[in-house]
Design an enzyme around this catalytic site. Structure first.
Site, PDB file in Angstrom:
ATOM      1  N   HIS A  53       0.803  -1.218   0.000  1.00 42.52           N
ATOM      2  CA  HIS A  53       0.000   0.000   0.000  1.00 42.52           C
ATOM      3  C   HIS A  53       0.843   1.279   0.000  1.00 42.52           C
ATOM      4  CE1 HIS A  53      -3.352  -2.689   1.009  1.00 42.52           C
ATOM      5  NE2 HIS A  53      -4.123  -1.709   0.583  1.00 42.52           N
ATOM      6  N   GLY A  54       2.048   1.216   0.469  1.00 40.97           N
ATOM      7  CA  GLY A  54       2.843   2.441   0.436  1.00 40.97           C
ATOM      8  C   GLY A  54       4.167   2.312   1.152  1.00 40.97           C
TER       9      GLY A  54
END
Length: 479
Positions: free
Chosen positions: A326-327
């Site tokens: 996700h990041g």
């Protein structure tokens, strides 16, 4: 190009007319139009990144053909790892380069060594996490001989770049989507109407629910030091509904748009906030990613086979990798770690496959046990979302500390009554439609046509009334 933009409102009808009335004489023309339209759609953000998706597509197309002709297992494995290296190499550079450099520097600084890092001003290409996994699934399935490699380059380019789901999913498998490009497609009025209904519900989720929740969630999270615990809790609740409305809304619009062109995409959300435990939540949240990690990472690692230690290890790996996907921020990794902790008791007691049916099936209301289970699961999810939304780990812990302070008993200073009413209406409709692919799929079908269309018009009016003056980017575009 955003779905909720004037650009898309012009783009979609043009492509639709060309698709069904100009290029409908030959399948190759239709597929070529979809490739062109998808590249225009993607290049609307930054045309330079078209080179990445084209290069990635050509690499996997070529490797797929080579895998078919290659009988030597060592060379086949080398081809597979070449595809993985290219795709994950692009993803790693654009998404994680600065993260690793910064953490490398901090690690040496901790031991008293100062290093001057060479970080870069890297722009993250929109959707790279999604189409990278989509092309990887093709190569892996060809390698495992679950899929025959395609010799139709246009169909393959269309599969990788298909504009409705290109930038934020669902992440489609080649075994499901690619064969749809080989077959002649015919316009079906009922299918198109169903697609429009799902798009309408997706726009309602995004514009009315997500964007309005975002206004207050951003206000509270960005100035959390100014608010008491009850207000911070409301901010966490608003973000909880923001990310669901935003991401599942995108999926609904993508799936509905695909139906307009004769394609079927897989369901990506199945009413996750009605889950009775965290295992059920992950079977219902971002289904295309969860099943991707299950099939291409969790099961190859051994899945639930083997010793208890291996089961625990595989569970933490899958959730930590999901968080990191996700990041490039420790907040996402801790978010994944928390979900692994939530999942662990279910795994150890073998209750992770308990709730496979919908809650309160064939009943209007849940029983007390289901209600308690849903409330507990939702509460744990809200707490985890705080790490997902926070800017830093310290911000998340400070936020949580204030929530669990005495100020939680104070009256919240942010009380948008209209938004609470909208959320109640939204969850009521979701509850009524929880057995379907999307909430309004069968809603009012047995009622009069006038009542049904009045409801659709009501949703349209609400969408216009509560729409923002500026285009709001979808959250998952940054992933």
């Amino acid at each position: 190009m955003y779905f909720n933009s004037i650009d898309f409102a012009v783009f979609l009808p043009i492509v639709f007319i060309l698709y069904w009335f100009v290029t409908n004489t030959r399948l190759k023309f239709q597929n070529a139009l979809l490739v062109l339209a998808s590249y225009v759609f993607y290049g609307w953000w930054d045309w330079r990144f078209l080179s990445l998706i084209i290069f990635s597509s050509l690499v996997d197309y070529t490797i797929g053909l080579q895998l078919q002709n290659q009988k030597n297992q060592s060379k086949r494995r080398l081809l597979l790892w070449s595809s993985i290296a290219v795709n994950l190499g692009f993803l790693g550079f654009f998404k994680y380069y600065n993260f690793f450099v910064d953490n490398f520097v901090q690690a040496f600084s901790f031991f008293g060594h100062q290093i001057k890092p060479n970080t870069l001003q890297i722009i993250l290409p929109v959707g790279i996490s999604f189409y990278t996994f989509q092309t990887l699934s093709y190569t892996i399935d060809v390698y495992k001989k679950k899929l025959e490699p395609t010799k139709d380059l246009i169909s393959f380019l269309a599969f990788v770049s298909f504009f409705p789901q290109l930038v934020a999913g669902p992440i489609e498998r080649a075994t499901h989507l690619l064969p749809q490009f080989y077959k002649r497609r015919y316009f079906h009025y009922s299918k198109a109407i169903d697609g429009c209904k799902q798009m309408l519900w997706g726009f309602f989720k995004k514009i009315v629910i997500a964007d309005n929740c975002a206004e207050y969630a951003n206000q509270i999270f960005n100035n959390s030091q100014d608010y008491n615990g009850s207000t911070l809790l409301i901010g966490a609740l608003f973000f909880t509904y923001q990310i669901y409305g935003d991401f599942s809304g995108y999926s609904d619009i993508a799936i509905g748009t695909s139906r307009l062109f004769g394609f079927d995409l897989k369901q990506n959300f199945a009413f996750p906030y009605f889950s009775r435990d965290i295992a059920e939540f992950w079977r219902r949240w971002h289904i295309s990613l969860s099943t991707w990690f299950r099939d291409y990472l969790y099961i190859p690692l051994g899945g639930s086979r083997g010793s208890t230690w291996l089961k625990v290890r595989n569970t933490f790996i899958i959730f930590l990798v999901s968080g990191f996907w996700h990041g490039a921020n420790w907040t996402f990794i801790i978010w994944g770690f928390l979900n692994a902790l939530y999942f662990l008791p279910l795994l150890l007691t073998k209750r992770n496959r308990t709730h496979l049916n919908i809650v309160a099936q064939d009943r209007w209301l849940p029983n007390i046990k289901d209600l308690f289970s849903m409330g507990l699961t939702f509460g744990l999810t809200v707490l985890a979302w705080i790490f997902f939304r926070a800017e830093t780990v310290s911000h998340a812990f400070t936020y949580l500390k204030e929530i669990f302070s005495a100020s939680l008993l104070s009256l919240p200073t942010v009380r948008p009554f209209y938004l609470f009413v909208l959320l109640l209406f939204f969850m009521f409709i979701e509850w009524l439609g929880r057995a379907n692919a999307y909430a309004i799929e069968r809603l009012l079908l047995r009622k009069s046509k006038a009542l049904r269309w009045s409801f659709y018009m009501f949703l349209i009016v609400l969408t216009f009334i509560f729409s923002s003056q500026t285009e709001q980017e979808f959250i998952y575009f940054q992933f």
